[in-house]
Design a protein around this motif. Structure first.
Motif, mmCIF file in Angstrom:
data_model
loop_
_atom_site.group_PDB
_atom_site.id
_atom_site.type_symbol
_atom_site.label_atom_id
_atom_site.label_comp_id
_atom_site.label_asym_id
_atom_site.label_seq_id
_atom_site.Cartn_x
_atom_site.Cartn_y
_atom_site.Cartn_z
ATOM 1 N N ALA A 37 35.357 -25.748 -3.735
ATOM 2 C CA ALA A 37 34.466 -24.851 -2.987
ATOM 3 C C ALA A 37 33.572 -24.023 -3.909
ATOM 4 N N ALA A 40 30.738 -26.198 -5.482
ATOM 5 C CA ALA A 40 29.818 -26.601 -4.411
ATOM 6 C C ALA A 40 28.912 -25.441 -4.018
ATOM 7 N N ARG A 41 29.480 -24.253 -3.905
ATOM 8 C CA ARG A 41 28.693 -23.068 -3.545
ATOM 9 C C ARG A 41 27.688 -22.727 -4.638
ATOM 10 N N ARG A 46 25.522 -28.449 0.173
ATOM 11 C CA ARG A 46 25.939 -28.241 1.562
ATOM 12 C C ARG A 46 26.868 -29.369 1.968
ATOM 13 N N LYS A 47 27.798 -29.060 2.825
ATOM 14 C CA LYS A 47 28.769 -30.022 3.360
ATOM 15 C C LYS A 47 29.680 -30.604 2.279
ATOM 16 N N LYS A 48 29.939 -29.822 1.248
ATOM 17 C CA LYS A 48 30.852 -30.216 0.169
ATOM 18 C C LYS A 48 31.785 -29.059 -0.138
ATOM 19 N N SER A 50 34.874 -28.152 0.927
ATOM 20 C CA SER A 50 35.894 -27.654 1.857
ATOM 21 C C SER A 50 36.224 -28.725 2.878
ATOM 22 N N TYR A 55 31.726 -31.626 7.443
ATOM 23 C CA TYR A 55 31.505 -31.731 6.004
ATOM 24 C C TYR A 55 31.799 -33.157 5.557
ATOM 25 N N ASP A 56 31.283 -33.538 4.374
ATOM 26 C CA ASP A 56 31.576 -34.855 3.818
ATOM 27 C C ASP A 56 33.072 -34.967 3.565
ATOM 28 N N ASN A 74 33.243 -39.923 1.410
ATOM 29 C CA ASN A 74 32.699 -40.066 2.752
ATOM 30 C C ASN A 74 33.704 -40.707 3.700
#
Length: 78
Positions: A37, A40-41, A46-48, A50, A55-56, A74
């Motif tokens: 997290a 990614a932040r 985005r959508k990574k 967590s 999300y992916d 994915n």
């Protein structure tokens, strides 16, 4: 402390997870966030990072010794 690896080094996530938990006393939950997290932040992905609906579905499954057993990208096992 021993400078054996840094962010961006060649150390793999499983090795850094094991080090954080075993050598530094970080909880598995917190160490996992540090490896997913937080990066990614920081990079704005985005959508990574967590496990959240929508999300992916990129996941790494390990055993209790932090040996990687399965990887999903994915939602598809690699």
């Amino acid at each position: 402390p021993d400078r054996s690896f840094f962010a961006g080094s060649i150390a793999t996530g499983d090795i850094m997870l094991k080090w954080a938990v075993r050598d530094c006393g970080v909880s598995v939950c917190d160490a996992s966030k540090m490896l997913s997290a937080t990066p990614a932040r920081i990079i704005g992905a985005r959508k990574k990072g967590s496990i959240i609906c929508g999300y992916d579905a990129d996941l790494v499954l390990t055993d209790k010794e932090f040996t990687v057993n399965k990887i999903y990208v994915n939602g598809v096992e690699q």
